[in-house]
Motif scaffolding. Sequence first.
Motif, PDB file in Angstrom:
ATOM      1  N   ILE A 178       0.828  -1.206   0.000  1.00 45.80           N
ATOM      2  CA  ILE A 178       0.000   0.000   0.000  1.00 45.80           C
ATOM      3  C   ILE A 178       0.862   1.256   0.000  1.00 45.80           C
ATOM      4  O   ILE A 178       0.515   2.263  -0.632  1.00 45.80           O
ATOM      5  N   ALA A 179       2.004   1.215   0.692  1.00 45.40           N
ATOM      6  CA  ALA A 179       2.919   2.363   0.653  1.00 45.40           C
ATOM      7  C   ALA A 179       3.423   2.593  -0.769  1.00 45.40           C
ATOM      8  O   ALA A 179       3.494   3.739  -1.244  1.00 45.40           O
ATOM      9  N   LEU A 180       3.769   1.513  -1.471  1.00 42.13           N
ATOM     10  CA  LEU A 180       4.207   1.631  -2.864  1.00 42.13           C
ATOM     11  C   LEU A 180       3.068   2.125  -3.747  1.00 42.13           C
ATOM     12  O   LEU A 180       3.270   2.977  -4.630  1.00 42.13           O
ATOM     13  N   ALA A 181       1.867   1.611  -3.498  1.00 43.51           N
ATOM     14  CA  ALA A 181       0.703   2.060  -4.272  1.00 43.51           C
ATOM     15  C   ALA A 181       0.421   3.537  -4.022  1.00 43.51           C
ATOM     16  O   ALA A 181      -0.039   4.257  -4.926  1.00 43.51           O
ATOM     17  N   SER A 182       0.715   4.003  -2.810  1.00 45.23           N
ATOM     18  CA  SER A 182       0.523   5.426  -2.506  1.00 45.23           C
ATOM     19  C   SER A 182       1.447   6.293  -3.350  1.00 45.23           C
ATOM     20  O   SER A 182       1.055   7.354  -3.847  1.00 45.23           O
ATOM     21  N   GLY A 183       2.695   5.829  -3.499  1.00 41.79           N
ATOM     22  CA  GLY A 183       3.624   6.557  -4.354  1.00 41.79           C
ATOM     23  C   GLY A 183       3.159   6.585  -5.799  1.00 41.79           C
ATOM     24  O   GLY A 183       3.217   7.624  -6.462  1.00 41.79           O
ATOM     25  N   VAL A 184       2.684   5.449  -6.287  1.00 46.30           N
ATOM     26  CA  VAL A 184       2.195   5.375  -7.668  1.00 46.30           C
ATOM     27  C   VAL A 184       0.962   6.262  -7.844  1.00 46.30           C
ATOM     28  O   VAL A 184       0.831   6.971  -8.854  1.00 46.30           O
ATOM     29  N   ALA A 185       0.055   6.237  -6.869  1.00 44.58           N
ATOM     30  CA  ALA A 185      -1.162   7.051  -6.967  1.00 44.58           C
ATOM     31  C   ALA A 185      -0.839   8.536  -6.991  1.00 44.58           C
ATOM     32  O   ALA A 185      -1.460   9.317  -7.725  1.00 44.58           O
ATOM     33  N   SER A 186       0.141   8.955  -6.189  1.00 46.61           N
ATOM     34  CA  SER A 186       0.549  10.357  -6.198  1.00 46.61           C
ATOM     35  C   SER A 186       1.157  10.740  -7.543  1.00 46.61           C
ATOM     36  O   SER A 186       0.887  11.815  -8.091  1.00 46.61           O
ATOM     37  N   LEU A 187       1.986   9.845  -8.073  1.00 45.55           N
ATOM     38  CA  LEU A 187       2.585  10.074  -9.397  1.00 45.55           C
ATOM     39  C   LEU A 187       1.499  10.202 -10.462  1.00 45.55           C
ATOM     40  O   LEU A 187       1.545  11.092 -11.316  1.00 45.55           O
ATOM     41  N   VAL A 188       0.501   9.307 -10.399  1.00 51.02           N
ATOM     42  CA  VAL A 188      -0.615   9.356 -11.357  1.00 51.02           C
ATOM     43  C   VAL A 188      -1.397  10.651 -11.187  1.00 51.02           C
ATOM     44  O   VAL A 188      -1.815  11.283 -12.169  1.00 51.02           O
ATOM     45  N   GLY A 189      -1.607  11.050  -9.925  1.00 48.74           N
ATOM     46  CA  GLY A 189      -2.336  12.296  -9.689  1.00 48.74           C
ATOM     47  C   GLY A 189      -1.687  13.481 -10.356  1.00 48.74           C
ATOM     48  O   GLY A 189      -2.374  14.408 -10.814  1.00 48.74           O
ATOM     49  N   TYR A 190      -0.351  13.470 -10.419  1.00 45.93           N
ATOM     50  CA  TYR A 190       0.356  14.572 -11.080  1.00 45.93           C
ATOM     51  C   TYR A 190       0.420  14.397 -12.594  1.00 45.93           C
ATOM     52  O   TYR A 190       0.047  15.298 -13.345  1.00 45.93           O
ATOM     53  N   THR A 191       0.879  13.238 -13.051  1.00 47.57           N
ATOM     54  CA  THR A 191       1.154  13.062 -14.485  1.00 47.57           C
ATOM     55  C   THR A 191      -0.105  12.967 -15.332  1.00 47.57           C
ATOM     56  O   THR A 191      -0.145  13.501 -16.446  1.00 47.57           O
ATOM     57  N   VAL A 192      -1.117  12.284 -14.839  1.00 50.87           N
ATOM     58  CA  VAL A 192      -2.321  12.062 -15.648  1.00 50.87           C
ATOM     59  C   VAL A 192      -3.205  13.304 -15.695  1.00 50.87           C
ATOM     60  O   VAL A 192      -3.697  13.693 -16.756  1.00 50.87           O
ATOM     61  N   PHE A 193      -3.373  13.959 -14.551  1.00 48.37           N
ATOM     62  CA  PHE A 193      -4.380  15.017 -14.493  1.00 48.37           C
ATOM     63  C   PHE A 193      -3.844  16.400 -14.836  1.00 48.37           C
ATOM     64  O   PHE A 193      -4.628  17.333 -15.019  1.00 48.37           O
ATOM     65  N   ARG A 194      -2.536  16.564 -14.948  1.00 48.47           N
ATOM     66  CA  ARG A 194      -2.018  17.908 -15.214  1.00 48.47           C
ATOM     67  C   ARG A 194      -2.409  18.414 -16.601  1.00 48.47           C
ATOM     68  O   ARG A 194      -2.427  19.616 -16.839  1.00 48.47           O
ATOM     69  N   GLY A 195      -2.729  17.496 -17.525  1.00 45.26           N
ATOM     70  CA  GLY A 195      -3.115  17.919 -18.866  1.00 45.26           C
ATOM     71  C   GLY A 195      -4.595  18.160 -19.040  1.00 45.26           C
ATOM     72  O   GLY A 195      -5.042  18.574 -20.109  1.00 45.26           O
ATOM     73  N   PHE A 196      -5.370  17.930 -17.993  1.00 50.07           N
ATOM     74  CA  PHE A 196      -6.814  18.090 -18.092  1.00 50.07           C
ATOM     75  C   PHE A 196      -7.240  19.522 -17.757  1.00 50.07           C
ATOM     76  O   PHE A 196      -6.498  20.267 -17.114  1.00 50.07           O
ATOM     77  N   PRO A 197      -8.448  19.895 -18.164  1.00 55.90           N
ATOM     78  CA  PRO A 197      -8.956  21.237 -17.830  1.00 55.90           C
ATOM     79  C   PRO A 197      -9.086  21.411 -16.323  1.00 55.90           C
ATOM     80  O   PRO A 197      -9.177  20.427 -15.570  1.00 55.90           O
ATOM     81  N   PRO A 198      -9.114  22.666 -15.864  1.00 58.61           N
ATOM     82  CA  PRO A 198      -9.232  22.930 -14.423  1.00 58.61           C
ATOM     83  C   PRO A 198     -10.456  22.275 -13.787  1.00 58.61           C
ATOM     84  O   PRO A 198     -10.403  21.864 -12.633  1.00 58.61           O
ATOM     85  N   GLU A 199     -11.551  22.207 -14.548  1.00 59.12           N
ATOM     86  CA  GLU A 199     -12.775  21.606 -13.998  1.00 59.12           C
ATOM     87  C   GLU A 199     -12.560  20.140 -13.626  1.00 59.12           C
ATOM     88  O   GLU A 199     -13.072  19.661 -12.610  1.00 59.12           O
ATOM     89  N   VAL A 200     -11.810  19.428 -14.479  1.00 61.16           N
ATOM     90  CA  VAL A 200     -11.553  18.003 -14.213  1.00 61.16           C
ATOM     91  C   VAL A 200     -10.629  17.847 -13.004  1.00 61.16           C
ATOM     92  O   VAL A 200     -10.859  17.000 -12.132  1.00 61.16           O
ATOM     93  N   MET A 201      -9.590  18.670 -12.945  1.00 58.12           N
ATOM     94  CA  MET A 201      -8.669  18.590 -11.801  1.00 58.12           C
ATOM     95  C   MET A 201      -9.384  18.957 -10.503  1.00 58.12           C
ATOM     96  O   MET A 201      -9.180  18.309  -9.468  1.00 58.12           O
ATOM     97  N   ALA A 202     -10.219  19.983 -10.556  1.00 58.37           N
ATOM     98  CA  ALA A 202     -10.955  20.386  -9.360  1.00 58.37           C
ATOM     99  C   ALA A 202     -11.922  19.296  -8.926  1.00 58.37           C
ATOM    100  O   ALA A 202     -12.039  18.983  -7.737  1.00 58.37           O
ATOM    101  N   GLY A 203     -12.614  18.703  -9.899  1.00 60.68           N
ATOM    102  CA  GLY A 203     -13.546  17.624  -9.576  1.00 60.68           C
ATOM    103  C   GLY A 203     -12.834  16.425  -8.982  1.00 60.68           C
ATOM    104  O   GLY A 203     -13.331  15.796  -8.045  1.00 60.68           O
TER     105      GLY A 203
END
Length: 252
Positions: A178-203
């Motif tokens: 779960i600690a490793l998954a937490s690192g991956v989830a944080s990475l995904v939170g940055y890399t995947v959502f940074r290209g989306f519109p503000p509405e998607v990131m806010a949601g």
Amino acid sequence: MPVWAAAGLWGLLAGAALLIGAALGFAVRVPRGLVAAVMAFGAGVLISALAFELMDEAYRQAGFAPVLIGFSVGALAYTGATMALARRGAHHRKRSGDHQPSEKDQPGSGTAIAVGALLDGIPESIAIGLSMVGGHGVSMAAVAAIFLSNLPEGLSSSAGMKRAGRSGRFVFGMWTAIALASGVASLVGYTVFRGFPPEVMAGTTAVAAGGILAMLASTMMPEAYEEGGGMVGLVTAAGFLAAFFLSMLDRR
């Protein structure tokens, strides 16, 4: 260091508190009152963080509608998932006493507990990665809040697992994953959502906040009150104030 790598490392750091707590829960017999106090403090810290770091930022990004929808979806999704897992033996996954079933008492409960623990940690970790999207660095208030809440979670849950007869291999293997998954989830939170519109990131941020609040109300706060009594209210308030001041310092 690339920002995406830093996002993963911050998530991993927050998740590592689960392992530290698990080690304490297995190595020493921590008084239940102390566990309750630490859990209450962590709950207060998380409430403050989701209010001032997650919801406030999401509202500033995109206004009320995405926040309303995201928060509701997060709370509903977490509640539905945790109710399903409770029927499979994960209802008391954060309890330190004799509440958790053994595998003999309820086959498959170990898997349900592991999935439930993963469910508890993913929204928090995604929120860490999302906090770095604006280019202002990680929210130290959010990282501190999640770290402080993960510590008693790992301690209390692992003590309960030990009482239920689960092996150290199972407990530490689960928290390591779960600690490793937490690192991956944080990475995904940055890399995947940074290209989306503000509405998607806010949601998405609001989804994480809704899931975190539902988790607090259904797991951490009941455990803290049952083991610590009425005084946990003051400790929760202290945690809230500590995170509030940290959040205000983080904005200067």
